[in-house]
Enzyme design. Sequence first.
Site, PDB file in Angstrom:
ATOM      1  CE  LYS A   1      -3.994  -1.751   2.630  1.00  0.00           C
ATOM      2  NZ  LYS A   1      -5.013  -1.527   1.592  1.00  0.00           N
TER       3      LYS A   1
ATOM      4  NE  ARG B   1     -10.922  -9.685  -2.022  1.00  0.00           N
ATOM      5  CZ  ARG B   1     -11.254  -8.768  -2.924  1.00  0.00           C
ATOM      6  NH1 ARG B   1     -11.620  -9.115  -4.130  1.00  0.00           N
ATOM      7  NH2 ARG B   1     -11.222  -7.489  -2.608  1.00  0.00           N
TER       8      ARG B   1
HETATM    9  N1  BES Z   1      -8.164  -3.660   4.292  1.00  0.00           N
HETATM   10  C1  BES Z   1      -8.332  -3.265   2.948  1.00  0.00           C
HETATM   11  C2  BES Z   1      -9.629  -2.493   2.718  1.00  0.00           C
HETATM   12  C3  BES Z   1      -9.711  -1.131   3.352  1.00  0.00           C
HETATM   13  C4  BES Z   1      -9.292  -0.015   2.659  1.00  0.00           C
HETATM   14  C5  BES Z   1     -10.221  -0.962   4.621  1.00  0.00           C
HETATM   15  C6  BES Z   1      -9.381   1.227   3.243  1.00  0.00           C
HETATM   16  C7  BES Z   1     -10.307   0.280   5.206  1.00  0.00           C
HETATM   17  C8  BES Z   1      -9.878   1.375   4.510  1.00  0.00           C
HETATM   18  C9  BES Z   1      -8.348  -4.472   2.026  1.00  0.00           C
HETATM   19  O1  BES Z   1      -7.577  -5.546   2.433  1.00  0.00           O
HETATM   20  C10 BES Z   1      -7.796  -4.013   0.705  1.00  0.00           C
HETATM   21  O2  BES Z   1      -6.684  -3.597   0.674  1.00  0.00           O
HETATM   22  N2  BES Z   1      -8.625  -4.080  -0.320  1.00  0.00           N
HETATM   23  C11 BES Z   1      -8.228  -3.625  -1.607  1.00  0.00           C
HETATM   24  C12 BES Z   1      -8.768  -4.592  -2.615  1.00  0.00           C
HETATM   25  C13 BES Z   1      -8.216  -4.389  -4.001  1.00  0.00           C
HETATM   26  C14 BES Z   1      -6.751  -4.762  -4.047  1.00  0.00           C
HETATM   27  C15 BES Z   1      -9.005  -5.244  -4.955  1.00  0.00           C
HETATM   28  C16 BES Z   1      -8.806  -2.223  -1.822  1.00  0.00           C
HETATM   29  O3  BES Z   1      -9.918  -1.953  -1.393  1.00  0.00           O
HETATM   30  O4  BES Z   1      -8.108  -1.403  -2.413  1.00  0.00           O
HETATM   31 ZN    ZN Z   2      -5.539  -5.352   1.828  1.00  0.00          ZN
END
Ligand code: BES
Ligand code: ZN
Length: 499
Positions: free
Chosen positions: A280, A354
């Site tokens: 990230k 997931r």
């Molecule tokens: N934990 C994150 C989702 C999230 C994002 C929670 C911001 C709270 C605030 C999750 O694991 C994630 O990173 N999801 C990705 C999925 C994508 C790679 C398809 C996302 O939402 O960007």
């Molecule tokens: Zn994530």
Amino acid sequence: MANIKLKPESVEKLKTDAIVIFLFEDKKNDTHYKTVDTKLGKKITSLLSKKEFTAKKLSVRAIDTLQKLKAETVIVVGLGKDRNFSAEVLRQASAKAIAAAKSRSAKSIGLSIEHLPSKNIGIAELAQAAAEGLILSGYSFTAYKKKKKSDNTKKKAIAIIFSQKKESIKVKKAITTAEKTARGVFLARDLQNHPGNIATPAFVANQARKHLQKAGVKCKVLGKQQILKLNMGSFWAVAKGSAEEPKFLIMEHMKGPKSQKPIVLVGKGLTFDTGGISLKPAGGMEAMKFDMSGGAAVIGTMLSTGLLKTKKNIVGLVPLTENMPGGKANKPGDVIKASDGQTIEVLNTDAEGRLILADALVYAQKYKPAKVIDLATLTGAIMVALGSYATGLFSNDQKLADSVLESGRRTGERCWQFPLWEEYENMIKSKIADMQNIGGRYAGSITAAAFLKKFTDYPWVHLDIAGTADSAKPTTPYNSSGGTGVGVRLLLDFLQKNR
Ligand code: BES
Ligand code: ZN
Ligand code: ZN
């Protein structure tokens, strides 16, 4: 925690520092406050007629009684329009009232709610909501401050007044329910707010065990070897990049009839989500300590369930791990196998929630559950769609979805349903495995839910709480910044109302 009592007395006789009077914007001829008003030389009437106080929803005005009453202050709080009134309005108004009392250094307050019950909302629901507003707003997280600010609500004797004696048993019970509910919400918020270096998978599992066992809930914690033995290849793919050992937390509250199929609650327990190899960006990454909020909600709910001695069979499952980059980490393109044999092509290691939930949802099948509800901070996309005022809801069973939506309305933890048509499954088809873990640019929250659905064989609701689990600024008067404990009150309401 604030101390709340029931006093079957009328407000003007109450010996508290502050008296709280709730008023509707469009029902000012209400008589319940007239005695107080008369003693105050018609001050309330005068404020209303001069429109200095309009009783708009959550408006507050403090009035000095100048010794005309036993209380030093009368706090009038607006409830808005009568037709828009709900238990949630009272929950928020009560939180506003105690904040006003605090700013006047009142040590005890009395609230009058006797005029509020209607054919739609009974006294028990109202008393519980008022008590929740008072207690929940007193939360603060000071574990890492050298000098702890004293929580003055702890010392405050708060009274909820209801002057009709015949209802006092109901009101007393409602207050106790609110207190036990708040214990669960506070545990969830604490677990959320601890930073990632402290709240490791082992820490969260140990805290859960410590609090739940005292409440009579059975806890089992599986470690790496057992996770591997159960063939949880999807969970392990995320966990193997971390130096912290993953844990799989199982909480059982089997207080219903033996033959009754349990309700299983599943929570995402990512104690820190760096994104893994699909790292990230740095800005704001600290908020990823909240990626275990689904797990925290399930743990908090199980605590309250134990304290409330709910006569039902309820199971909580929380897979706990970090998502880290490193030499042993899961890589884009890797193909992994979940515990039910389905294979997954990992195209983005940041779509890890997931992956850990897949094995937990498969594990839930062992219980032959009546219903399963999972909670997860699953997608950033749900925040794009709903912001922080609603949780995303996805389901394979409309009746179940409807009852969760209804609990959301009652508790103020509102949910909003998205479609989960089979077409969305086309978006996660993989060329080389049974599915892939991302669906592309569009409908990100739905493709995430479509992925989870492939591991369910029971009536199921998925709640995406990424937008509601935490906030930099409080989203309601009874929430503080940081973890909200969202899900606990929603689930408790659902468990109480459904079989
Ligand atoms: N934990 C994150 C989702 C999230 C994002 C929670 C911001 C709270 C605030 C999750 O694991 C994630 O990173 N999801 C990705 C999925 C994508 C790679 C398809 C996302 O939402 O960007
Ligand atoms: Zn994530
Ligand atoms: Zn995540």
